[in-house]
Enzyme design. Structure first.
Site, PDB file in Angstrom:
ATOM      1  N   SER A  68      33.196  43.378  41.563  1.00  0.00           N
ATOM      2  CA  SER A  68      32.674  44.665  41.158  1.00  0.00           C
ATOM      3  C   SER A  68      33.265  45.011  39.872  1.00  0.00           C
ATOM      4  CB  SER A  68      32.750  45.703  42.179  1.00  0.00           C
ATOM      5  OG  SER A  68      32.153  46.882  41.949  1.00  0.00           O
ATOM      6  N   ARG A  97      36.563  56.589  32.207  1.00  0.00           N
ATOM      7  CA  ARG A  97      36.212  55.872  33.315  1.00  0.00           C
ATOM      8  C   ARG A  97      37.347  55.689  34.200  1.00  0.00           C
ATOM      9  NH1 ARG A  97      32.105  56.395  31.402  1.00  0.00           N
ATOM     10  NH2 ARG A  97      30.588  54.834  30.478  1.00  0.00           N
ATOM     11  N   GLU A 140      49.574  46.400  60.356  1.00  0.00           N
ATOM     12  CA  GLU A 140      48.437  46.476  59.338  1.00  0.00           C
ATOM     13  C   GLU A 140      47.256  47.053  59.756  1.00  0.00           C
ATOM     14  OE1 GLU A 140      48.398  43.303  56.650  1.00  0.00           O
ATOM     15  OE2 GLU A 140      50.504  43.064  56.129  1.00  0.00           O
TER      16      GLU A 140
END
Length: 211
Positions: free
Chosen positions: A134, A52, A163
């Site tokens: 998720s 995974r 950033e």
């Protein structure tokens, strides 16, 4: 399975997962690990070993800004690469949000991001919930807050240039935002914003009472 179960806890804990190996597959702006593992099965015994990939993210904080007097909310709008194929384009309306850095509390992150992305300070943060956006492939956990604040005169452009942040703060009538959620137009289509706005629908009377 019984239809009247009252215990929502799963039968297994972290100990029911055997991580055989973990390798860093990618280490850039984001991190990806490759795991080989097996886990206990509901029907008994263990699964076969499997590979995974895990998108490695830490804790994040999101804040919904609400003005009870004017019944307006403030959302940030910014470019999101994950929304490149979105019908409305990759500029998304979202909560003020940021990642938790080492040693920071959730409230400290919320207040830091409110300064950086909205130029605002708030006296009190109301905790909404904590959830996994998720869990099928990411370790990120999102912590949501709502803040009652005076949004009169709020708005403008924010973000940290180093950033690559280009953020627009928008003040919008709450009813306009809720109508957009209700009609399914997908103008606001990220989970954190939807969850926070639905929480506000249920709890805004408390914010009006100053609780």
């Amino acid at each position: 399975m019984s239809s009247n179960e009252t215990d929502l806890k799963p039968p297994f804990t972290r100990g029911a997962v055997d991580v055989i190996s973990r390798k860093v597959a990618y280490d850039g702006f984001f991190k990806m690990h490759k795991l080989r593992l097996r886990h206990r099965l509901f029907r008994g015994g263990w699964s076969a070993e499997m590979d995974r990939e895990l998108f490695v993210r830490g804790n994040a904080v999101g804040v919904l800004l609400y003005d009870p007097e004017r019944e307006t909310v403030a959302l940030v709008e910014q470019f999101r690469v994950g929304a490149l194929e979105r019908d409305q384009g990759p500029w998304c309306l979202e909560l003020v949000a940021g990642m938790v850095e080492e040693g920071e509390s959730l409230e400290e992150v919320a207040r830091r991001e409110l300064q950086e992305e909205a130029g605002l300070e708030v006296a009190k943060l109301h905790f909404i919930c904590s959830y996994l956006p998720s869990p099928g492939g990411s370790s990120e956990r999102m912590h949501l807050f709502c803040a009652a604040v005076n949004l009169n005169g709020a708005g403008g452009h924010f973000g940290l240039a180093d950033e690559h942040e280009d953020i627009r703060l928008r003040v919008i009538r709450l009813q306009t935002v809720l109508a957009a959620l209700d009609d399914g137009s997908a103008v606001i289509d990220n989970a954190a914003s939807i969850i926070a706005l639905q929480w506000l629908q249920l709890h805004r009377e408390k914010l009006h009472e100053g609780q």
